[in-house]
Design a protein around this motif. Structure first.
Motif: not given
Length: 119
Positions: A81, A57, A19, A68, A70-72, A51, A21, A55, A78-79
């Protein structure tokens, strides 16, 4: 000025997971699209996934179903996986952010993190 700091790379056996980051820091900016790119030795840098701020993608065909993104937004992070890793995923992975500062658009890149997948 915006800084992107990546983490999470390393050495993993084929079939394993990692993963990544990427955290953005700075003042007075907003982030639009964030993405991950990779560059293998002797090859051009290529998009892995990105992304948008709402949201949506987008993935390279080679990683669909395995990676995969994703983001916060609260953490400007952003991540990525990465599952079922293959030796051909070996590359330096770079984070990119399209940011808005005072109504002007800029692109920033992270320093890169090495991902090595052994067979």
């Amino acid at each position: 000025q915006v800084q992107l700091v990546e983490s999470g790379g390393g050495l993993v056996q084929a079939g394993g997971s990692l993963r990544l980051s990427c955290a953005a820091s700075g003042r007075g900016f907003s982030i639009n699209t964030m993405g991950w790119y990779r560059q293998a030795p002797g090859k051009q840098r290529e998009l892995v996934a990105d992304i948008t701020d709402d949201g949506s993608t987008n993935y390279a065909d080679s990683v669909k179903g395995r990676f995969t993104i994703s983001r916060d937004n609260a953490k400007n992070t952003v991540y990525l996986q990465m599952n079922s890793l293959k030796p051909e995923d070996t590359a330096v992975y770079y984070c990119k952010a399209n940011v808005n500062i005072r109504n002007r658009g800029y692109q920033y890149w992270g320093q890169g993190t090495q991902v090595t997948v052994s067979s």
